[in-house]
Write an enzyme that holds these catalytic residues in place. Structure first.
Site, short mmCIF file in Angstrom:
data_model
loop_
_atom_site.label_atom_id
_atom_site.label_comp_id
_atom_site.label_asym_id
_atom_site.label_seq_id
_atom_site.Cartn_x
_atom_site.Cartn_y
_atom_site.Cartn_z
N GLU A 118 84.19 60.45 41.74
CA GLU A 118 84.12 58.98 41.88
C GLU A 118 84.61 58.29 40.62
O GLU A 118 84.01 57.33 40.14
CB GLU A 118 82.69 58.57 42.26
CG GLU A 118 82.20 59.31 43.49
CD GLU A 118 80.82 58.86 44.00
OE1 GLU A 118 80.18 58.06 43.30
OE2 GLU A 118 80.43 59.30 45.08
N GLU A 265 80.96 64.65 50.16
CA GLU A 265 79.51 64.54 49.93
C GLU A 265 78.90 63.67 51.01
O GLU A 265 79.39 62.56 51.27
CB GLU A 265 79.18 63.89 48.58
CG GLU A 265 79.49 64.70 47.36
CD GLU A 265 79.17 63.95 46.05
OE1 GLU A 265 78.41 62.95 46.09
OE2 GLU A 265 79.70 64.37 45.02
#
Ligand SMILES: *[C@@H]1O[C@H](CO)[C@@H](O)[C@H](O)[C@H]1NC(C)=O
Ligand SMILES: *[C@@H]1O[C@H](CO)[C@@H](O)[C@H](O)[C@H]1NC(C)=O
Ligand SMILES: *[C@@H]1O[C@H](CO)[C@@H](O)[C@H](O)[C@H]1NC(C)=O
Ligand SMILES: *[C@@H]1O[C@H](CO)[C@@H](O)[C@H](O)[C@H]1NC(C)=O
Ligand SMILES: *[C@@H]1O[C@H](CO)[C@@H](O)[C@H](O)[C@H]1NC(C)=O
Ligand SMILES: *[C@@H]1O[C@H](CO)[C@@H](O)[C@H](O)[C@H]1NC(C)=O
Ligand SMILES: *[C@@H]1O[C@H](CO)[C@@H](O)[C@H](O)[C@H]1NC(C)=O
Ligand SMILES: *[C@@H]1O[C@H](CO)[C@@H](O)[C@H](O)[C@H]1NC(C)=O
Ligand SMILES: *[C@@H]1O[C@H](CO)[C@@H](O)[C@H](O)[C@H]1NC(C)=O
Ligand SMILES: *[C@@H]1O[C@H](CO)[C@@H](O)[C@H](O)[C@H]1NC(C)=O
Length: 496
Positions: A118, A265
């Site tokens: 991220e 995820e």
């Protein structure tokens, strides 16, 4: 999610291949765990749960070594700390590939490099070198002749899509237009895929009651509460599907197509603080079991029905050493002894593309000595109730080692798989959805079982089981608010 993945944090994504063509479900393994099992024990745990895909947040040498010959497919990770150096120096990228990828192939089946975690939403200052880092790593793979085996990509948060609902109007945060364009160009040119971290738990909790809990947990909604995209009229059965579709539409807004989205995820915490009432073991079990069922049906989201949603569960073990809220430390699906935290069959996707009960039976043609050993173990140490296969009882006939072992294996499996018991018995057992019951011989878990006979199958947490207090959260007023929100987005978009 998972901002601040520090160097010491390794997330292993455990994947389970549903079959060679179908979608797979994997699991992340973070290593901020105080009693982390050894690398070889981790591999044994992965195998015992029939997990075939794994992602590391870094490139831990012990694990990569222990994974050799396991047939588990591995994504290795460039940590956020390493991205800057690799982005600035092609030589550093080449050294990284040689040390962490080339050194282990082909013994360890490394299939992708995930660059950072991220990065754009958590360390935006590194954003400008992210795509250069991808190119440098790819070039190093080409030089090592590994580019056909190993893809390069970078997991992004849903935060990169500030307004994901309705999906049809979603776009990436415009501040990152040029980076996202270059990223998509890279993924397209190298036939790689978009890595998405998608958390309905966060979408649900930050929605403050706008969204029904059932929608976040893949449970069916009554007709009046169906979530419909007003532009496409697609029905969204789950927030997970909507998040994946929002990503496809955001990619589409740049006129790119043919870039698959892989969910690197997703998960649900099973314990939380006083201000985190939705982090419960029931919700986590419902989410993860329904996720596996959803992914295993091989369909894509409404706008891309033929592209399966390969997915990695976050995460294998609780990371008790992670800082932050109570829930932050409680995303694990297994204890470090390999038992599941809640009833969960990670391999169920393979045997049950639908919600049938899974039975564990002896393989036809299996070695008779091994069957006898398995039968003895199941009825002894394994704790199976073998009364029904004794002489004069309903499952004695046919008096055949395969049939007797099947009964005992299945009784053991129905009772123990929730706690980590597996269907293996030295390779003599296999899972099936076909009810092996015959005549008055009723196998444990069969719907014809008398009450008290068996325990609930793994599918007990399926969509039909309403958990107490789970379904009535959404008041009509908040549903109306949701509709209002969706329509105002549509209106805003059509005005601009
Ligand atoms: C994998 O197989 C190779 C070749 O058979 C062997 O040398 C190596 O020790 C094995 N590694 C592991 C971890 O089992
Ligand atoms: C490694 O994974 C790839 C991708 O799924 C697969 O095609 C290949 O057969 C695997 N290789 C080994 C040695 O298992
Ligand atoms: C978009 O990204 C910029 C730069 O990182 C950030 O400052 C901004 O808050 C983001 N916008 C939204 C709506 O998330
Ligand atoms: C960013 O990209 C989107 C989608 O292609 C486009 O609508 C928007 O105008 C772009 N914004 C900027 C600032 O370039
Ligand atoms: C995408 O293609 C459409 C139609 O050709 C065009 O109008 C639009 O500007 C393109 N968008 C981008 C971001 O290139
Ligand atoms: C697969 O899941 C999708 C999304 O929930 C659903 O629309 C579809 O009907 C399912 N397909 C099958 C064959 O169950
Ligand atoms: C595994 O550990 C959990 C949590 O510590 C415990 O509740 C469970 O009984 C253990 N299972 C086995 C089979 O030892
Ligand atoms: C579930 O799948 C199995 C195997 O594909 C099939 O035989 C069975 O009929 C299906 N059951 C339902 C209820 O769809
Ligand atoms: C048990 O039954 C199976 C199937 O009817 C048969 O193939 C096998 O030979 C039998 N085994 C024994 C030991 O009787
Ligand atoms: C279960 O019970 C139903 C109704 O009594 C019967 O029709 C069915 O054949 C039974 N199934 C098995 C596998 O025994």
């Amino acid at each position: 999610m998972r901002e601040g993945c520090h160097g010491i944090v390794i997330l292993l994504l455990f994947g389970m291949c549903v079959n060679s063509l179908g979608a797979f479900v994997g699991v992340n393994l973070g290593t901020d765990v105080s009693n982390l099992p050894s690398a070889s024990d981790i591999v044994a745990i992965l195998k015992s749960h029939q997990i075939t895909h794994l992602r590391l947040y870094n490139a831990d040498a012990q694990l990569l070594k222990a994974l050799a010959n396991s047939s588990i497919e591995v994504i290795v990770g460039v940590t956020n700390e390493e991205v800057l150096r690799i982005g600035e120096s092609p030589a550093a990228a080449a050294a990284w590939v040689n040390k962490n990828v080339a050194a282990y192939l082909p013994g360890t089946n490394i299939t992708a490099i995930a660059v950072g975690s991220e990065v754009l939403s958590t360390i935006p200052q590194v954003g400008p070198v992210l795509v250069p880092a991808l190119y440098s790593l790819h070039k190093a793979l080409v030089a090592a002749n590994l580019n056909y085996l190993v893809k390069v990509s970078t997991p992004q948060s849903m935060d990169m899509i500030p307004r994901p609902f309705p999906p049809s109007t979603a776009t990436f945060n415009a501040s990152w237009n040029s980076t996202m364009y270059q990223l998509l160009q890279f993924l397209k040119n190298t036939k790689s895929y978009y890595m998405l971290n998608a958390y309905p738990y966060l979408g649900y909790t930050s929605g403050n009651g706008i969204f029904p809990l059932d929608y976040a947990l893949f449970r069916s909604l009554p007709a009046i509460k169906q979530i419909v995209d007003p532009n496409t009229l697609f029905h969204y059965n789950s927030m997970f599907d909507a998040m994946v579709d929002a990503t496809y539409y955001s990619i589409d807004a740049f006129n790119f197509s043919g870039i698959p989205v892989v969910v690197t995820e997703t998960g649900w915490p099973w314990s939380g603080g006083a201000n985190e009432p939705d982090a419960t073991i029931q919700n986590a079990g419902t989410y993860v079991n329904n996720l596996i069922r959803r992914v295993s049906n091989d369909s894509g989201p409404p706008s891309q029905p033929t592209i399966p949603i390969n997915t990695y569960i976050y995460e294998l073990f609780n990371e008790d050493k992670r800082p932050g809220s109570v829930s932050e430390k409680n995303w694990g699906i297994l204890f470090s002894n390999g038992s599941t935290v809640y009833p969960l069959d990670l391999a169920s996707g393979r045997a049950t593309a639908n919600s049938s009960t899974v039975y564990c039976v002896a393989k036809h043609g299996a070695d008779e000595d091994k069957l006898q050993d398995g039968l003895n173990w199941a009825c002894g140490q394994g704790g199976a109730n073998c009364a029904a296969i004794q002489q004069g009882r309903p499952c004695f006939l046919p008096n055949n080692i395969t049939d007797h072992a099947s009964y005992a294996y299945n009784d053991y499996y129905q009772k123990m798989h929730a706690g980590g018991g597996t269907c293996d018995f030295d390779g003599t057992a296999t899972l099936t959805t076909i009810d092996p019951s015959h005549g008055s011989c009723i196998y444990t878990g069969s719907s014809n079982s008398s009450s008290g006979g068996g325990v609930s199958p793994p599918t007990a947490l399926g969509p039909s089981s309403q958990l107490p207090g789970a379904s009535s959260k959404l008041q009509v007023s908040s549903y109306q608010l949701l509709i209002w929100v969706i329509f105002s987005w549509a209106l805003m978009v059509s005005l601009t």
